[in-house]
Every structure is written in structure tokens, then in C-alpha cells.
Design a protein around this motif. Structure first.
Motif, mmCIF file in Angstrom:
data_model
loop_
_atom_site.group_PDB
_atom_site.id
_atom_site.type_symbol
_atom_site.label_atom_id
_atom_site.label_comp_id
_atom_site.label_asym_id
_atom_site.label_seq_id
_atom_site.Cartn_x
_atom_site.Cartn_y
_atom_site.Cartn_z
ATOM 1 N N MET A 207 3.090 3.322 8.305
ATOM 2 C CA MET A 207 3.614 2.625 9.599
ATOM 3 C C MET A 207 4.884 3.500 10.048
ATOM 4 O O MET A 207 5.033 3.485 11.100
ATOM 5 C CB MET A 207 4.191 1.314 9.168
ATOM 6 C CG MET A 207 2.970 0.256 8.903
ATOM 7 S SD MET A 207 3.600 -1.404 8.187
ATOM 8 C CE MET A 207 4.197 -2.128 9.914
ATOM 9 N N HIS A 208 5.650 3.888 8.921
ATOM 10 C CA HIS A 208 6.750 4.758 9.311
ATOM 11 C C HIS A 208 6.470 6.141 9.993
ATOM 12 O O HIS A 208 6.881 6.411 11.033
ATOM 13 C CB HIS A 208 7.675 5.039 8.211
ATOM 14 C CG HIS A 208 8.556 6.148 8.305
ATOM 15 N ND1 HIS A 208 10.112 6.105 8.617
ATOM 16 C CD2 HIS A 208 8.465 7.379 8.449
ATOM 17 C CE1 HIS A 208 10.521 7.128 8.968
ATOM 18 N NE2 HIS A 208 9.717 8.179 8.751
ATOM 19 N N ALA A 211 5.324 5.535 13.766
ATOM 20 C CA ALA A 211 6.404 5.236 14.420
ATOM 21 C C ALA A 211 7.453 6.630 14.683
ATOM 22 O O ALA A 211 7.877 7.018 15.831
ATOM 23 C CB ALA A 211 7.447 4.223 14.204
ATOM 24 N N ALA A 212 7.622 7.479 13.655
ATOM 25 C CA ALA A 212 8.683 8.416 13.696
ATOM 26 C C ALA A 212 8.131 9.881 14.025
ATOM 27 O O ALA A 212 8.695 10.638 14.270
ATOM 28 C CB ALA A 212 9.235 8.705 12.333
ATOM 29 N N ASN A 213 6.514 9.888 13.903
ATOM 30 C CA ASN A 213 5.908 11.132 14.287
ATOM 31 C C ASN A 213 6.328 12.306 13.382
ATOM 32 O O ASN A 213 6.985 13.241 14.070
ATOM 33 C CB ASN A 213 5.632 11.365 15.396
ATOM 34 C CG ASN A 213 4.625 12.504 16.048
ATOM 35 O OD1 ASN A 213 4.079 12.698 15.241
ATOM 36 N ND2 ASN A 213 4.810 13.070 17.141
ATOM 37 N N VAL A 271 12.183 3.608 8.828
ATOM 38 C CA VAL A 271 12.242 2.710 9.837
ATOM 39 C C VAL A 271 12.303 1.378 9.979
ATOM 40 O O VAL A 271 12.894 0.636 10.505
ATOM 41 C CB VAL A 271 10.906 2.858 10.970
ATOM 42 C CG1 VAL A 271 11.096 4.491 11.578
ATOM 43 C CG2 VAL A 271 9.769 2.695 10.329
ATOM 44 N N ILE A 272 11.846 0.935 8.387
ATOM 45 C CA ILE A 272 11.791 -0.407 8.082
ATOM 46 C C ILE A 272 13.100 -1.136 7.596
ATOM 47 O O ILE A 272 13.458 -2.296 8.231
ATOM 48 C CB ILE A 272 10.668 -0.505 6.826
ATOM 49 C CG1 ILE A 272 9.240 -0.347 7.567
ATOM 50 C CG2 ILE A 272 10.945 -1.937 6.532
ATOM 51 C CD1 ILE A 272 8.194 -0.636 6.575
ATOM 52 N N ILE A 278 13.195 8.318 3.315
ATOM 53 C CA ILE A 278 11.608 8.381 2.428
ATOM 54 C C ILE A 278 11.725 9.004 1.123
ATOM 55 O O ILE A 278 11.072 8.446 0.414
ATOM 56 C CB ILE A 278 10.524 9.092 3.366
ATOM 57 C CG1 ILE A 278 10.468 8.179 4.750
ATOM 58 C CG2 ILE A 278 9.214 8.981 2.561
ATOM 59 C CD1 ILE A 278 10.043 7.066 4.761
ATOM 60 N N SER A 279 12.372 9.936 0.817
ATOM 61 C CA SER A 279 12.480 10.531 -0.518
ATOM 62 C C SER A 279 13.328 9.682 -1.548
ATOM 63 O O SER A 279 12.839 9.252 -2.630
ATOM 64 C CB SER A 279 13.485 11.855 -0.348
ATOM 65 O OG SER A 279 14.638 11.471 0.094
#
Length: 324
Positions: A207-208, A211-213, A271-272, A278-279
Motif C-alpha cells: 500500500m505504501h 502511494a509513494a512510488n 505512509v501509514i 521502511i527499513s
């Protein structure tokens, strides 16, 4: 002396059957857009006469695709499919969003995604794969759909991810039905952790990605040419400030970190929650699930990205539809 009543027998010579070569079939296919087997049959029926074969295909409605081949196909659907530890994503284009709502077209994209689990990231291999329940390849089935539905279509691309141990999670943004929509994402996580719990994290990261591409999975994957180009631009911008070289160097490194945060998945802020990288999400998941979690890769397909769309006014578009 020959009798005046003797009958003369006229023996007609049979016209020898023309050899239907692969080159001849290929040439007819290029001219008409019809399937390979249809082209071969047309040439056999017309004794190898190219023009007659074109007319034969037109009468059968099999050359309709050729008239539509030049039209821009930037709509359509992205399809995703996951089975076991393998996931695949495909993009199938059509001219209008109307076709994307067609159940036959939707079913075909679902079939393509399933086939891509086997053919992987090789779009040519997928195009030559037989479509279950038919005697056609994917390419031939697309030609058939063009003639049936009346729009140009194109199998644009496909990709697949697999892990030996772990999960491949999928997410579809703006789904028209499960696994079909406009932005499809696959995220592969390698881990010995519980697959169900791992998939929850994978779906959130997917999902991230939607959104973040991000453009790269890790910093190590970033193209060195792109980094040097970015460094050169940042250096010139920093020098314009008139500051000393040692300060400029620190400014550039700081801005490069910002660059990585924009394009590298593991460096992006989740983004959540809006604060964790993310790491760090992966590191935390590994501790909570009792086994390290590693990002093995991701794929993001957005429908029509990179395709130059034709700009027409509404009246012209309606007129063009009526003219078909």
C-alpha cells in the motif's frame, strides 16, 4: 486417317499448389494483424495470393485488428495474481476505460496474470503461451478480442517475484474487482516467520509503494549514473551559495540523503504512520515475529504510465467513435 467423329479429350493442367512459407505467413500477419494460424489458413485457401488472402481475412472479420493497430491504447487494466510464494503482475491496455469495464476483457486480464505466474517477467513468452480453453496463443486471442470488442489492445508488460521462504504480497489500488485495477503492487519478503502475519506486513508495505512510488528497493540498487548526475546538480546548486568547499560537501551529502528518501523504498517514511522508515518497519517486524524479515523486491505497475496519450476534444472523440 483419323475419323471425323473422333472426340478430342482436353486435359486441363492442375495449377500447382503454392508453397506457404513462414515468410509469407509473417508478411500477411504484419499487413492484417490477424493470428498466425488464421494467416496460414487464408494463404492456403487462396493458393498463396497475398491480396486474395487479405480479402479472405477481411470477409471473416479477422483483419479488423489491422485498422485499429495505430490507435493509442493507454487505458485498460493492471492485473495481479499470487500463488504460494510467487506473484505476477501484468498490464493490458485498451483505448478507453469503457473496455476496462467489459467482463470479457476483465476475465482475459485475470487469465494473463495467472499465466504470468509461469512465464515470469518475459512478456514475449507470455504472448506465445496458449490461452486455456482456446486453440489460440495470447497474441492470437488479443487479435480476436480486438475484432470482437472493436478497440486496439496491447499486452504491454509483465513481471513476477518469487521467494524460497517468505511471502509475495499484493495490493491493488482502485480495484474494479479482486486483483484488477489501475495500480498493482507486489512486495516480496524473505523470512522464516509465520506467512499469514508476514503477509499483513507485506500488504501494508505494498500500500505504501502504491502511494509513494519508490524507484528502487535499497540504496545499493540505485543506478550509479543517476547518483552522480544528482550529485553534480546538487554541487552546482550548493556552490551558488558561495560557501566553502568543505561546507558544500556536507550540504551535498545531506541533500543526497533527501534524494534517497524520495526514491528508495527502504529509506522512505512509512505512509501509514508518517514517522518510521521502511527499513525500521522491517527490523521491528523481524523482532516481533521472531525471525529476520528482508525486502526481496517489489514491483509497481500504474496503468498507462509513460504512454503519450492523444489529446482530443470531446466532440472529435464522439465523431471518431461514430465513424468506426
Amino acid at each position: 486417317m483419323r475419323s471425323p467423329h473422333a472426340q478430342t479429350t482436353i486435359v486441363k493442367k492442375r495449377t500447382p499448389m503454392a508453397e506457404i512459407t513462414a515468410a509469407l505467413v509473417k508478411g500477411l500477419r504484419e499487413k492484417t494483424g490477424a493470428g498466425m494460424m488464421d494467416c496460414k489458413k487464408a494463404l492456403a485457401e487462396t493458393n498463396g495470393d497475398m491480396e486474395a488472402a487479405i480479402d479472405w481475412l477481411r470477409k471473416k472479420g479477422l483483419a479488423a485488428a489491422a485498422k485499429k493497430a495505430g490507435r493509442t491504447a493507454s487505458e485498460g487494466l493492471v492485473g495481479v495474481k499470487v500463488e504460494g510464494t510467487t506473484g505476477a503482475v501484468v498490464e493490458m491496455n485498451a483505448e478507453t476505460d469503457f473496455v476496462a469495464r467489459n467482463e470479457i476483457f476483465q476475465g482475459f486480464v485475470e487469465t494473463l496474470a495467472g499465466l504470468a505466474l509461469t512465464t515470469g517477467s518475459n512478456v514475449e513468452a507470455l504472448a506465445q503461451t496458449n490461452v486455456p480453453g482456446t486453440d489460440r496463443t495470447v497474441t492470437e486471442q488479443i487479435t480476436h478480442l480486438i475484432a470482437t470488442i472493436g478497440e486496439n489492445m496491447n499486452l504491454r508488460r509483465t513481471a513476477a517475484l518469487t521467494v524460497e521462504q517468505g511471502v509475495v504480497s499484493a495490493y491493488m489500488h482502485t480495484a474494479v474487482r479482486p486483483g484488477l485495477g489501475k495500480i498493482g503492487v507486489l512486495v516480496a519478503l524473505s523470512s522464516a516467520a509465520d506467512p499469514a502475519k508476514l503477509d499483513e506486513i507485506g500488504r501494508q508495505i505494498a500500500m505504501h509503494v502504491a502511494a509513494a512510488n519508490p524507484q528502487y528497493a535499497t540504496v545499493a540498487e540505485v543506478d550509479s549514473t543517476a547518483v552522480e548526475r544528482e550529485r553534480a546538480v546538487l554541487s552546482e546548486q550548493a556552490r551558488a551559495s558561495g560557501k566553502p568547499e568543505n561546507i558544500i560537501e556536507k550540504m551535498v551529502e545531506g541533500r543526497l540523503r533527501k534524494f534517497y528518501e524520495e526514491v528508495v523504498l527502504t529509506e522512505q517514511v512509512f505512509v501509514i504512520d508518517g514517522e518510521t522508515r521502511i527499513s525500521q518497519v522491517l527490523e521491528k517486524a523481524g523482532k516481533e515475529l521472531g525471525a529476520p524479515v528482508t525486502l526481496a523486491g517489489f514491483v509497481r505497475y500504474q496503468l498507462g504510465e509513460g504512454i503519450e496519450k492523444e489529446v482530443t476534444d470531446f466532440a472529435a472523440e464522439v465523431a471518431a467513435q461514430l465513424a468506426r
